[in-house]
Design an enzyme around this catalytic site. Structure first.
Site, short mmCIF file in Angstrom:
data_model
loop_
_atom_site.label_atom_id
_atom_site.label_comp_id
_atom_site.label_asym_id
_atom_site.label_seq_id
_atom_site.Cartn_x
_atom_site.Cartn_y
_atom_site.Cartn_z
N HIS A 154 26.00 60.34 -15.56
CA HIS A 154 27.26 59.58 -15.52
C HIS A 154 27.13 58.28 -14.72
O HIS A 154 27.99 57.41 -14.82
CB HIS A 154 28.39 60.41 -14.90
CG HIS A 154 28.79 61.60 -15.71
ND1 HIS A 154 29.14 61.49 -17.05
CD2 HIS A 154 28.91 62.91 -15.40
CE1 HIS A 154 29.45 62.70 -17.52
NE2 HIS A 154 29.31 63.58 -16.53
N ASP A 194 23.84 67.93 -21.92
CA ASP A 194 24.92 68.24 -20.96
C ASP A 194 26.24 68.22 -21.75
O ASP A 194 26.40 67.45 -22.68
CB ASP A 194 24.93 67.18 -19.85
CG ASP A 194 25.94 67.49 -18.75
OD1 ASP A 194 25.53 67.97 -17.68
OD2 ASP A 194 27.16 67.25 -18.97
N HIS A 196 28.98 67.06 -21.05
CA HIS A 196 29.70 65.78 -20.91
C HIS A 196 28.88 64.63 -21.51
O HIS A 196 27.66 64.69 -21.53
CB HIS A 196 29.96 65.49 -19.43
CG HIS A 196 30.71 66.57 -18.72
ND1 HIS A 196 30.09 67.54 -17.96
CD2 HIS A 196 32.05 66.84 -18.66
CE1 HIS A 196 31.01 68.37 -17.46
NE2 HIS A 196 32.20 67.96 -17.87
N ASP A 287 25.84 72.89 -18.66
CA ASP A 287 27.27 73.19 -18.59
C ASP A 287 27.89 73.40 -19.97
O ASP A 287 29.10 73.64 -20.08
CB ASP A 287 28.05 72.13 -17.79
CG ASP A 287 27.61 70.71 -18.09
OD1 ASP A 287 26.87 70.51 -19.06
OD2 ASP A 287 28.02 69.80 -17.34
N1 Q9C Z 1 40.08 65.54 -13.75
C1 Q9C Z 1 28.22 66.56 -14.71
O1 Q9C Z 1 28.25 67.57 -15.39
N2 Q9C Z 1 35.39 66.38 -13.71
N3 Q9C Z 1 29.33 65.96 -14.26
C2 Q9C Z 1 36.44 65.69 -13.09
C3 Q9C Z 1 38.81 65.23 -13.13
C4 Q9C Z 1 34.12 65.77 -13.45
C5 Q9C Z 1 30.62 66.51 -14.58
C6 Q9C Z 1 37.77 66.17 -13.59
C7 Q9C Z 1 33.03 66.41 -14.24
C8 Q9C Z 1 31.71 65.75 -13.95
C9 Q9C Z 1 26.94 65.95 -14.30
ZN ZN Z 2 28.15 67.82 -17.38
#
Ligand code: Q9C
Ligand code: ZN
Length: 647
Positions: A154, A194, A196, A287
């Site tokens: 990210h 991943d 995301h 994930d």
């Molecule tokens: N409403 C990785 O898996 N979530 N990052 C935030 C805010 C963040 C995931 C939710 C998720 C980040 C590397």
């Molecule tokens: Zn992730």
């Protein structure tokens, strides 16, 4: 590059006479020091990399790899993808500053926490991926896995986000391309599995045709983190990089092996063949794994192993995995182990149960192919309707492995499974309406055979297959795990009968006398599940091809069995008798066994008594031991006793 943390250990290779690949592993305890400033819980926690490392050690696979300690990234390498300001800012987070300063910086980023060790960990994570990629590109190692944190994908040129400080994989890719031209790496495939979207990586190579970036992620039309349009399939890159950015944006959660493998087979693999990379870098977040609290998907270790195996066909197997997300400690450890076993070219692990992609998956795959076919001729063909019809609009229950199936429909199983889409709840028909009522009632299901081992029982709930089983289970429609588990003994006689079963092969399986006898004790593991799930267990136990318009065991039958103690079902299967063993709190305790008339036949010898197979015994022993009920010796003696005494 400077070494940090643990000393490196160069034992690898042939100790088992099988592994010929040099597999690198990076692990450095120093990266565990990055943590929340005030000790609050956070999913991206230090134990993530610890549990992975412990799993690899316990399984004896790390010992067959080349183990490297962490390595600090150099500023100039980080600056290949990050701004100078971002690199200096992360560097300045180090211990001498006060917490409140760091908290202020963290709060200006999205989903970032910082402590005094965050900077060091971030430099190590990026540097470690660089070092491993370098060794693989040079040919000193064949492939490897960098077990690093904080994650990277990210992180954008000028910004940390989503638990990521530096973009570890992007730094490594740019390092190979820009700093080490003599290694001959001209084209890099970056795969990001991943759950995301890898927004940072996408941005860094947006206009760069040397890097083909492929990301498959939960997107939900821009509603899933990192929200917005960046992860859309229309985002194909720009200028010379046009066509070298591929997003596969899932419209829904719950995607599993079938969905991911469809994306592999119908998008990634054909494109990768055309692209013909010199090395593959994998943003290996776990994930999307089944059980992950953030991802909501259901990829199994088997799924990951198949996806990885397919990627190893490129670049002569030169592949580097870098850990990204993954927040269920058990899932990430198991998935990581499955991947390292693939890197070592160990024998493939057992398959999973999921047969078909979602309808939405085919829609997404078709849209991606259409959009990208302008750049990749292998995507130009329209997918055949035979293929994309392989999803089911209405749920059908099938039965597969059980202790008891009647064995005559075994050929149908794969066919039935392949028409199965147990996840599709959109259509509410007669076949689903009974489920709504029965899902509101809890029962204790008391198991005394192989189901005493929780992972085996979970096959009936979540689908799958464990060691010793010859068949895959489809699982229940409602895959919620048992709400509670407890153990108790009941005054019923345990015995083993039948010549063989589809699930366990030759040997008897466990039954109890439906009638109680105060001289007998049978250990049982009680799972608190819904009456709907209990019916799905019953279906699977009895191997019946049932149209699920009606349950096998409804509320009226429950009332009856509570009053009378036991009742035969219309199922006709081997476990066609329900016994009520009492109540725990307000909840009835139910088990399933043979009918009284079948029991009489066992007694007379008309149906054979048979000791269980070794696999079946092992499964029961594991249940009794892991459940804390008996020691291993006691468990074996208990089963042996039940298997040898006449009825
Ligand atoms: N409403 C990785 O898996 N979530 N990052 C935030 C805010 C963040 C995931 C939710 C998720 C980040 C590397
Ligand atoms: Zn992730």
């Amino acid at each position: 590059m400077a070494m940090a943390g643990e000393s490196s250990n160069n034992n690898y290779g042939d100790c088992d006479g099988k592994s010929h690949r040099k597999v690198g592993l990076v692990y450095d305890e120093t990266m565990c020091k990055h943590d929340t400033p005030n000790g609050e819980d956070h999913p991206e926690c230090p134990d993530r990399i610890r549990v992975i490392w412990e799993k690899l050690q316990l399984a004896g696979v790390s010992q067959r790899c080349v183990v490297l300690g962490g390595s600090k990234a150099e500023d100039k390498h980080l600056q290949l993808v990050h701004t100078k300001d971002h690199v200096s800012l992360v560097k300045s987070l180090s211990t001498k500053k006060k917490d409140y300063r760091r908290n202020r910086i963290a709060s200006q980023w999205n989903s970032i926490y910082l402590n005094g060790s965050s900077s060091e960990a971030a430099f190590l994570a990026a540097g470690s991926v660089v070092e491993l990629a370098e060794k693989v590109a040079e040919g000193e190692l064949d492939c490897g896995y960098a077990i690093v944190r904080p994650p990277g994908h990210h992180a954008e040129p000028d910004e940390a986000m989503g638990f990521c400080l530096f973009n570890n994989v992007a730094v490594a890719a740019s390092y190979l391309l820009d700093e080490r031209p003599e290694l001959g790496v001209k084209k890099i495939l970056v795969v990001d599995w991943d759950v995301h979207h890898g927004n940072g990586t996408q941005k860094m190579f947006w206009k760069d045709p040397r890097v083909l970036f492929f990301s498959v992620h939960r997107h939900e039309h821009g509603g899933f983190y990192p929200a917005g349009d960046d992860g859309d399939y229309n985002m194909v890159g720009e200028g010379p990089g046009e066509g070298f950015n591929i997003n596969v944006p899932w419209e829904q959660g719950r995607c599993g092996d079938a969905d991911y493998l469809a994306a592999w087979d119908h998008i990634l693999i054909p494109v990768a063949k055309e692209f013909n990379p010199d090395i593959v870098l994998l943003s290996a977040g776990f994930d999307a794994a089944i059980g992950d609290p953030l991802g909501g998907c259901r990829v199994t270790p088997y799924g990951y192993s198949v996806m990885l195996k397919k990627l190893m066909e490129f670049a002569q197997g030169k592949i580097v995995l870098a850990l990204e997300g993954g927040y269920n400690l058990d899932s990430i450890a198991k998935s990581s182990l499955a991947c390292v076993q693939v890197l070592l070219e160990d024998k493939p692990i057992q398959g999973s149960s999921e047969a078909y992609p979602f309808e939405s998956t085919w829609r997404v795959i078709q849209a991606v192919r259409k959009k990208l076919s302008a750049y990749w001729p292998s995507l130009a063909d329209v997918l055949s309707s035979n293929l994309i019809d392989q999803k089911t609009p209405t749920p059908i229950i099938v039965f597969s492995s059980s202790d008891s199936e009647t064995e005559d429909y075994a050929d149908d199983i794969l066919d039935q499974m392949s028409r199965l889409n147990i996840e599709n709840h959109h259509v509410d028909t007669a076949s689903t309406s009974w489920r709504r009522d029965l899902s509101k009632v809890d029962v204790w299901y008391a198991s005394f055979g192989s189901n005493m081992w929780k992972p085996r029982f979970l096959c009936y709930i979540q689908g799958g297959q464990v060691e010793g089983m010859k068949k895959v289970c489809v699982g229940s429609m409602d895959k919620t795990p048992p709400k509670q588990i407890m153990w108790e003994s009941f005054p019923h006689r345990l015995f083993f009968g039948r010549e063989s079963s589809v699930t366990w092969g030759v040997g008897g399986v466990a039954f109890i006398n439906p009638l109680s006898d105060l001289n007998d004790r049978t250990h049982m593991c009680l799972y608190r599940i819904t009456l709907e799930q209990f019916n799905d267990v019953l279906f699977q136990e009895n191997g019946l091809k049932v149209d699920s318009d009606s349950p096998l065991f409804d509320l009226d039958t429950l009332q009856l069995v509570e009053k009378k103690g036991s009742t035969p079902l219309a199922s006709g299967g081997w476990y066609g008798d329900i016994v009520c063993l009492g109540k725990e709190g307000d909840i009835p305790i139910l088990t399933m066994t043979c009918t009284l008339s079948a029991f009489e036949k066992f007694k007379s010898g008309e149906i054979p008594l048979r000791p269980p197979s070794e696999a079946y015994v092992n499964t029961m022993v594991r249940g009794l031991v892991e459940g804390g009920r008996l020691s291993e010796e006691e468990a074996k003696a208990y089963i042996d006793n039940a298997a040898s005494k006449p009825l």
